[in-house]
Design a protein around this motif. Structure first.
Motif, PDB file in Angstrom:
ATOM      1  N   THR A  94       2.763   7.316   6.986  1.00 26.24           N
ATOM      2  CA  THR A  94       2.564   6.030   7.530  1.00 26.24           C
ATOM      3  C   THR A  94       3.585   6.228   8.773  1.00 26.24           C
ATOM      4  O   THR A  94       2.821   5.984   9.818  1.00 26.24           O
ATOM      5  N   LEU A  95       4.001   7.154   9.454  1.00 26.98           N
ATOM      6  CA  LEU A  95       4.589   7.458  10.566  1.00 26.98           C
ATOM      7  C   LEU A  95       3.778   7.651  11.317  1.00 26.98           C
ATOM      8  O   LEU A  95       2.993   7.158  12.824  1.00 26.98           O
ATOM      9  N   SER A  96       2.713   8.504  11.107  1.00 29.96           N
ATOM     10  CA  SER A  96       1.320   8.737  11.429  1.00 29.96           C
ATOM     11  C   SER A  96       0.939   7.130  11.844  1.00 29.96           C
ATOM     12  O   SER A  96      -0.010   7.891  13.246  1.00 29.96           O
ATOM     13  N   SER A  97       0.532   7.078  11.100  1.00 30.74           N
ATOM     14  CA  SER A  97      -0.667   5.761  10.672  1.00 30.74           C
ATOM     15  C   SER A  97       0.104   5.412  12.098  1.00 30.74           C
ATOM     16  O   SER A  97      -0.546   4.319  13.349  1.00 30.74           O
ATOM     17  N   VAL A  98       1.702   4.638  11.977  1.00 30.96           N
ATOM     18  CA  VAL A  98       2.543   3.879  13.028  1.00 30.96           C
ATOM     19  C   VAL A  98       1.751   3.931  14.700  1.00 30.96           C
ATOM     20  O   VAL A  98       1.354   3.952  14.981  1.00 30.96           O
TER      21      VAL A  98
ATOM     22  N   ASP B 250       0.651  -0.776   0.077  1.00 36.53           N
ATOM     23  CA  ASP B 250      -0.155   0.455   0.128  1.00 36.53           C
ATOM     24  C   ASP B 250       0.796   1.172  -0.316  1.00 36.53           C
ATOM     25  O   ASP B 250       0.883   2.327  -0.290  1.00 36.53           O
ATOM     26  N   ALA B 251       2.304   0.833   1.007  1.00 32.32           N
ATOM     27  CA  ALA B 251       2.949   1.960   0.740  1.00 32.32           C
ATOM     28  C   ALA B 251       3.794   2.528  -0.397  1.00 32.32           C
ATOM     29  O   ALA B 251       3.455   3.573  -0.748  1.00 32.32           O
ATOM     30  N   PHE B 252       4.027   1.541  -1.412  1.00 30.28           N
ATOM     31  CA  PHE B 252       4.818   1.983  -2.129  1.00 30.28           C
ATOM     32  C   PHE B 252       3.176   2.254  -3.675  1.00 30.28           C
ATOM     33  O   PHE B 252       3.807   3.066  -4.707  1.00 30.28           O
TER      34      PHE B 252
ATOM     35  N   LEU C 247       0.145  -0.952  12.618  1.00 26.85           N
ATOM     36  CA  LEU C 247       0.871  -0.980  13.495  1.00 26.85           C
ATOM     37  C   LEU C 247       2.139  -1.012  12.774  1.00 26.85           C
ATOM     38  O   LEU C 247       3.129  -0.021  12.736  1.00 26.85           O
ATOM     39  N   VAL C 248       1.937  -2.510  12.908  1.00 27.10           N
ATOM     40  CA  VAL C 248       3.706  -3.246  12.376  1.00 27.10           C
ATOM     41  C   VAL C 248       3.711  -2.883  10.551  1.00 27.10           C
ATOM     42  O   VAL C 248       4.921  -2.505  10.566  1.00 27.10           O
ATOM     43  N   GLY C 249       2.678  -2.850  10.422  1.00 26.89           N
ATOM     44  CA  GLY C 249       3.035  -2.766   8.693  1.00 26.89           C
ATOM     45  C   GLY C 249       3.366  -1.176   8.397  1.00 26.89           C
ATOM     46  O   GLY C 249       3.647  -0.543   7.209  1.00 26.89           O
ATOM     47  N   GLY C 250       3.008   0.088   9.856  1.00 29.52           N
ATOM     48  CA  GLY C 250       2.373   0.814   9.079  1.00 29.52           C
ATOM     49  C   GLY C 250       4.540   2.048   9.622  1.00 29.52           C
ATOM     50  O   GLY C 250       4.364   2.546   9.419  1.00 29.52           O
ATOM     51  N   VAL C 251       5.165   0.682  10.390  1.00 31.41           N
ATOM     52  CA  VAL C 251       6.290   0.397  11.071  1.00 31.41           C
ATOM     53  C   VAL C 251       7.037   0.646   8.535  1.00 31.41           C
ATOM     54  O   VAL C 251       8.338   1.271   8.516  1.00 31.41           O
ATOM     55  N   LEU C 252       6.455  -0.757   8.680  1.00 35.11           N
ATOM     56  CA  LEU C 252       7.092  -0.671   7.494  1.00 35.11           C
ATOM     57  C   LEU C 252       7.031   0.145   6.397  1.00 35.11           C
ATOM     58  O   LEU C 252       7.943   1.044   5.314  1.00 35.11           O
ATOM     59  N   GLY C 253       5.098   0.444   6.348  1.00 33.95           N
ATOM     60  CA  GLY C 253       5.267   1.893   5.556  1.00 33.95           C
ATOM     61  C   GLY C 253       5.764   2.822   5.454  1.00 33.95           C
ATOM     62  O   GLY C 253       6.662   3.858   5.349  1.00 33.95           O
TER      63      GLY C 253
ATOM     64  N   PRO D  52       2.626  26.802   3.390  1.00 33.72           N
ATOM     65  CA  PRO D  52       3.674  25.768   2.274  1.00 33.72           C
ATOM     66  C   PRO D  52       4.244  24.896   3.679  1.00 33.72           C
ATOM     67  O   PRO D  52       5.146  23.549   3.842  1.00 33.72           O
ATOM     68  N   GLY D  53       5.382  25.682   4.869  1.00 31.20           N
ATOM     69  CA  GLY D  53       5.990  25.499   5.244  1.00 31.20           C
ATOM     70  C   GLY D  53       5.522  23.859   6.394  1.00 31.20           C
ATOM     71  O   GLY D  53       6.343  23.439   7.293  1.00 31.20           O
ATOM     72  N   ASP D  54       4.342  24.481   6.067  1.00 32.42           N
ATOM     73  CA  ASP D  54       3.650  23.463   7.548  1.00 32.42           C
ATOM     74  C   ASP D  54       2.515  22.483   6.939  1.00 32.42           C
ATOM     75  O   ASP D  54       2.324  21.772   8.033  1.00 32.42           O
ATOM     76  N   TYR D  55       2.707  22.194   5.899  1.00 34.82           N
ATOM     77  CA  TYR D  55       1.877  21.318   4.843  1.00 34.82           C
ATOM     78  C   TYR D  55       2.046  19.779   5.769  1.00 34.82           C
ATOM     79  O   TYR D  55       0.917  19.596   5.127  1.00 34.82           O
ATOM     80  N   TRP D  56       3.015  20.035   6.315  1.00 33.32           N
ATOM     81  CA  TRP D  56       3.280  18.424   6.621  1.00 33.32           C
ATOM     82  C   TRP D  56       1.942  18.097   7.631  1.00 33.32           C
ATOM     83  O   TRP D  56       1.565  16.789   7.876  1.00 33.32           O
ATOM     84  N   GLY D  57       1.669  18.876   7.778  1.00 33.69           N
ATOM     85  CA  GLY D  57       0.827  17.994   9.018  1.00 33.69           C
ATOM     86  C   GLY D  57      -0.326  18.113   8.708  1.00 33.69           C
ATOM     87  O   GLY D  57      -1.747  17.400   9.062  1.00 33.69           O
ATOM     88  N   VAL D  58      -0.789  18.476   7.285  1.00 36.11           N
ATOM     89  CA  VAL D  58      -2.136  17.662   6.975  1.00 36.11           C
ATOM     90  C   VAL D  58      -1.680  16.310   7.127  1.00 36.11           C
ATOM     91  O   VAL D  58      -2.886  14.978   6.716  1.00 36.11           O
ATOM     92  N   PHE D  59      -0.705  15.998   6.364  1.00 35.07           N
ATOM     93  CA  PHE D  59      -0.403  13.766   6.863  1.00 35.07           C
ATOM     94  C   PHE D  59      -0.343  13.301   7.364  1.00 35.07           C
ATOM     95  O   PHE D  59      -0.900  11.853   7.995  1.00 35.07           O
ATOM     96  N   VAL D  60       0.022  14.077   9.010  1.00 34.33           N
ATOM     97  CA  VAL D  60       0.174  13.593  10.238  1.00 34.33           C
ATOM     98  C   VAL D  60      -1.360  13.034  10.607  1.00 34.33           C
ATOM     99  O   VAL D  60      -1.770  12.670  11.117  1.00 34.33           O
ATOM    100  N   LEU D  61      -2.407  14.585  10.317  1.00 33.07           N
ATOM    101  CA  LEU D  61      -3.720  13.563  10.973  1.00 33.07           C
ATOM    102  C   LEU D  61      -4.431  12.880  10.016  1.00 33.07           C
ATOM    103  O   LEU D  61      -5.521  11.846  10.482  1.00 33.07           O
TER     104      LEU D  61
END
Length: 417
Positions: free
Chosen positions: A277-281, A37-39, A164-170, A319-328
């Motif tokens: 993926t880190l957020s998912s983990v 799924d990550a790829f 959880l573990v899949g998220g680490v792999l992701g 733009p500099g803080d847009y990474w927060g979207v992917f955390v959520l």
């Protein structure tokens, strides 16, 4: 009225206790599926690939929908056939070869047709569509095998630990994707390498699940009723919430497309995938506790609440803080994925599991083409329209979900001596 059947006792076994063969195969399957799924991440990798090909937003929304919706739509049509099978896993094994072949068509096309984007895009779409169709045929045997081999009290833990573990792999895959995209290779060869790695991960994922030892049962010879689930008041309530969540999903691929086209952050796609993926983990560390303590209904409400907030923040963050979207996004998609799967599996009665799961997933699958609607709106009125509409749908699901039944609480009370 459907109630869970207390046929097993509550277990305090760890979610990572892999001593049971079937539980272990289902767990490994989930880990490798997360890697694949990550790829093939529809919201980030596929969306950025389509955007770089110059595809319109409608196509950007179509690509992830082919994977998600395609795997759900056929289920109601194969449900009568699956119900007649003594061992559902046999169908899963046969279709796995077709799923793998469709992905390798995508890989080869990306390698060979890079200089002909007008040919690459339709072949790419057809390959993903075929994979989605074959996944839909094998999905119902997957859920039947899980329902027959994993006790109710271990299901939420199974899905959480898979994530959880899949998220680490992701998470680690995000670094790999970023490295590959930085290689001095012409476009789209870097993406072809990414897709090839994903196809390998999926191939092993399907192989391990095929090793599950499903106990035989007497197949149904009478016709299963697809109207039966609609007579269940609690199923109708769940379906309403699930439909709203699916329509809200129209926004998922456009966070990355917005970053590439509006914020000019195409070089950060690998970083966004890593953060996602880190957020998912990390979220799953919390979600497994929420699901165990408060049930899948509560977790579904948490996911809907975060889904309501994220599109609005995507429009407001610099733009500099847009990474927060992917955390959520990583957090709420993990919550919704675990909670809806667990809730439906627990809601469906054993003797009509195929009809409940097949009907629900087919209806939700049809509505999972909502990213196409999101792309249509984005092409005509900009990204604000689909993002705000998605926020409304997630908020509506949050409101409607408050009236869902707490199945795990009922099951726990019935299991008390």
């Amino acid at each position: 009225m459907t109630e869970p059947s207390p046929k097993t006792t509550t277990s305090n076994r760890s979610i990572l206790d892999l001593s049971d063969h079937n539980y272990r195969m289902a767990m490994i399957n989930g880990w490798l599926a997360s890697l694949g799924d990550a790829f093939f991440n529809g919201s980030i990798v596929l969306a950025s690939f389509a955007a770089k090909l110059g595809a319109p937003n409608t196509i950007v929304g179509l690509l992830p929908a082919l994977l998600g919706a395609g795997s759900m739509v056929p289920q109601v049509f194969v449900a009568p056939y699956v119900a007649r099978l003594s061992r559902k896993i046999e169908l899963y094994r046969r279709v796995a070869w077709l799923r793998a072949g469709s992905l390798w068509v995508v890989v080869v096309a990306t390698f060979v047709l890079g200089q002909h984007p007008h040919l690459l895009l339709p072949v790419f779409i057809l390959g993903l569509a075929a994979n989605g169709l074959f996944s839909g045929i094998s999905s119902l045997p997957f859920w039947e095998a899980i329902g027959k081999t994993v006790p109710m009290e271990r299901r939420a833990g199974l899905f959480s630990a898979r994530n959880l573990v899949g998220g680490v792999l992701g998470f680690l895959t995000g670094f790999v994707v970023r490295f590959i995209l930085g290689l001095p290779l012409p476009f789209p060869h870097t993406y072809a390498i990414i897709f090839a790695l994903g196809a390998i991960a999926y191939g092993y994922c399907w192989y391990f699940f095929g090793l599950i030892k499903e106990p035989p049962e007497e197949g149904k010879t009478d016709r299963i009723s697809l109207r039966l689930p609609f007579r269940d008041f609690y199923f109708r309530r769940f379906l309403r919430v699930r439909v709203l969540l699916a329509v809200g999903g129209m926004v998922e691929p456009f966070y990355a497309a917005f970053a590439v086209r509006q914020l000019h952050q195409s070089g950060e796609i690998g970083l966004y995938l890593t953060i996602f993926t880190l957020s998912s983990v990390l979220a799953n560390l919390l979600w497994v506790q929420v699901s165990r303590r408060y049930g899948s209904k509560t977790l579904m409400l948490v996911g809907a609440a975060l889904g309501t907030l994220t599109p609005v923040l995507a429009l407001l963050l610099p733009p500099g803080d847009y990474w927060g979207v992917f955390v959520l996004q990583g957090a709420y998609l993990a919550a919704i994925g675990v909670s809806t799967s667990t809730y439906l599996l627990n809601l469906a009665p054993d003797n009509n599991r195929s009809s409940y799961i097949g009907l629900s997933n087919t209806i939700v699958g049809l509505l999972s083409f909502s990213p196409v609607l999101g792309g249509f709106l984005a092409d005509r009125i900009g990204y604000v329209g689909p993002m705000l509409l998605a926020s409304v749908c997630y908020g509506w699901a949050l409101y409607a979900g408050r009236r869902l039944r707490d199945l795990e609480a009922i099951y726990a009370s019935r299991s008390q001596p």
